[in-house]
Design a protein around this motif. Sequence first.
Motif, PDB file in Angstrom:
ATOM      1  N   SER A  77      19.492-102.240  15.125  1.00 59.22           N
ATOM      2  CA  SER A  77      20.756-101.749  14.585  1.00 59.22           C
ATOM      3  C   SER A  77      21.401-100.778  15.562  1.00 59.22           C
ATOM      4  O   SER A  77      20.785-100.344  16.545  1.00 59.22           O
ATOM      5  N   ALA A  78      22.653-100.428  15.276  1.00 63.10           N
ATOM      6  CA  ALA A  78      23.371 -99.479  16.122  1.00 63.10           C
ATOM      7  C   ALA A  78      22.672 -98.121  16.117  1.00 63.10           C
ATOM      8  O   ALA A  78      22.665 -97.400  17.125  1.00 63.10           O
ATOM      9  N   GLU A 122      19.475 -97.618  15.934  1.00 64.23           N
ATOM     10  CA  GLU A 122      18.259 -97.698  16.752  1.00 64.23           C
ATOM     11  C   GLU A 122      18.563 -97.771  18.235  1.00 64.23           C
ATOM     12  O   GLU A 122      17.677 -97.518  19.075  1.00 64.23           O
ATOM     13  N   GLU A 123      19.765 -98.124  18.589  1.00 67.50           N
ATOM     14  CA  GLU A 123      20.125 -98.369  19.989  1.00 67.50           C
ATOM     15  C   GLU A 123      19.891 -97.136  20.863  1.00 67.50           C
ATOM     16  O   GLU A 123      19.345 -97.240  21.971  1.00 67.50           O
ATOM     17  N   LYS A 124      20.311 -95.978  20.350  1.00 63.45           N
ATOM     18  CA  LYS A 124      20.164 -94.754  21.137  1.00 63.45           C
ATOM     19  C   LYS A 124      18.699 -94.471  21.420  1.00 63.45           C
ATOM     20  O   LYS A 124      18.311 -94.054  22.521  1.00 63.45           O
ATOM     21  N   ILE A 171      17.379 -96.838  24.186  1.00 63.36           N
ATOM     22  CA  ILE A 171      17.836 -96.447  25.525  1.00 63.36           C
ATOM     23  C   ILE A 171      17.069 -95.231  26.025  1.00 63.36           C
ATOM     24  O   ILE A 171      16.658 -95.164  27.188  1.00 63.36           O
ATOM     25  N   TRP A 215      25.441-106.171  27.136  1.00 58.78           N
ATOM     26  CA  TRP A 215      24.719-104.993  26.677  1.00 58.78           C
ATOM     27  C   TRP A 215      24.287-104.134  27.862  1.00 58.78           C
ATOM     28  O   TRP A 215      24.438-102.907  27.847  1.00 58.78           O
ATOM     29  N   HIS A 232      25.732-100.175  28.857  1.00 51.81           N
ATOM     30  CA  HIS A 232      24.845 -99.007  28.849  1.00 51.81           C
ATOM     31  C   HIS A 232      24.281 -98.687  30.229  1.00 51.81           C
ATOM     32  O   HIS A 232      23.280 -97.948  30.342  1.00 51.81           O
TER      33      HIS A 232
END
Length: 536
Positions: A430-431, A433-435, A438, A461, A465
Amino acid sequence: MRDILLIGAWMVSGIWSGDPEITLITGTAVIAAVVGMYQHVYPQKKIRWIYFLLGVLFAVSGPKITFLGLPQGEYLYLNDFISVALTGAWLAVFPILIQELDNIPGMAGHLLAVTFSILLAATVMSGQYLPDAFYTSLTGLLLLGVFWSRHGHMYRRLGESLSAFWGVLVAGTSLLGVSKGITFSTMMVLPLGLFAIPLMETSLHFASMALSANPKGAMVIYRSLIGKGIDHPSAVKFITSICALVGAVIAMFQLTAGQQTVFFVSVLVFFAGLTMIPVFSRLMSLKTPSGERPELWGVALDNVSMNYAVAKVHSLLIQNTGCSLITTVNSLAVQTAVKDQEYKEIVSHSALTLADGTGLIWALRFLGKPIQERITGIDFLLQLCRTASAEEWPVYLLGGKSDIADQAAKKLQALYPGLKVAGVQHGYFSAAEEKRIIEEIRQNGTRLLFVGMGIPRQEKWIHAHRQELGDLIAIGVGGSFDVISGNLSRAPLFIQKAGLEWLYRLIQEPWRWKRDLDLFAFAVRVLLTKLGIVRR
């Protein structure tokens, strides 16, 4: 004198048949020939509208289109006004169409031969009682044979008069088929049974506006073939073969399964194989200069070996220049780049763009821009992991379904003892979890990031990033995790060499069939590029 003798032979055959409809068709064709003669004598006068008037008069007392067949087996019946108007338009199209095709010497005669051949075969094999259609089809084919020195002359046109004459005969013969029950199978496709091969011809006329010797419009294919060094007779036969194939495909929908096979193979062998293969061979032998980075439709590829690519990765990691993207592209990827400008820009600015896929390698070779080595995403991944195990580069696997990346990581560690896996993560995050993902990639010291989220999502993607990921090499690897983990099997080597990996994978993942339709679009675009119709 030969033209007059031909018209006279048709008149005699029309009267001898004793059928009023055949006689009417022949008489209308003779009148059309007179109109065509007037066009020849007074070319400045625009009188093509007379063909429509002639068609309307024909429809008033002769066979006409009275209903259309719908896909569900239902029929749409037309009122008298629409029936007469539609028939008039239909009868008017063909004299004009054949006159346009006649702009290229020999083209109209060869297409007439294809028309009556396929019409005769479809009539015989349809299983319906169509004596009138059979008679006119056979007569047309016989008279074309007798007068072939006139119609098949590769450097002589038929002229407006004879073109108009044959145009009415083709249109009239197809209408005889309607009167005996062969109808539209759909409203979108005009089946060969109704219009015989006219659809084939119309597609290449309205194709002929794209197929004329006129520099402003027609005969783009013809001019491109000539421009590539193909001689005039071969170019005419090649275009005729394309028409025959289109007509054969349409005809198959009117026949049974067994008849379809016999019919299509016959057309493929006699109309296509004998003319298309030599032209394709000639095109394959034509070479164009290849640069250091071959480019296809705006996508530049690096013409390098696997060893060079691995060495390039090593060099980039030593330099610590931030996140560098390496892309592996196949036929579908290049086709995607044609439609997706953002993806094309990302690929164009990647540190390396490697050619993956037999289809792409074939296309580059066909266009005279050969690549020295095919580098697939999975082979590149394996080679980098082997190097990473020796150089102690931590790798991170991002993508795939749940547990797929984890399974792939364990297989890689078993293959290459000492390989450091900085982390794994499935591609359905999910958005929120993305942080975290990274941050995990950065903190774990990842040097090689393999992203398997499919084209073009994985490249987009990475690009989005790139400032956050740190000093590493990011490579889009598509479905490589599925194969490495064992959830999908890789095609055997002989299937890879045959260029059928797409089929092998389609069998394992049938849902991909819609995506694989782009392979056909890619092949067509490559051919049009070779002909000069589409820019490289």
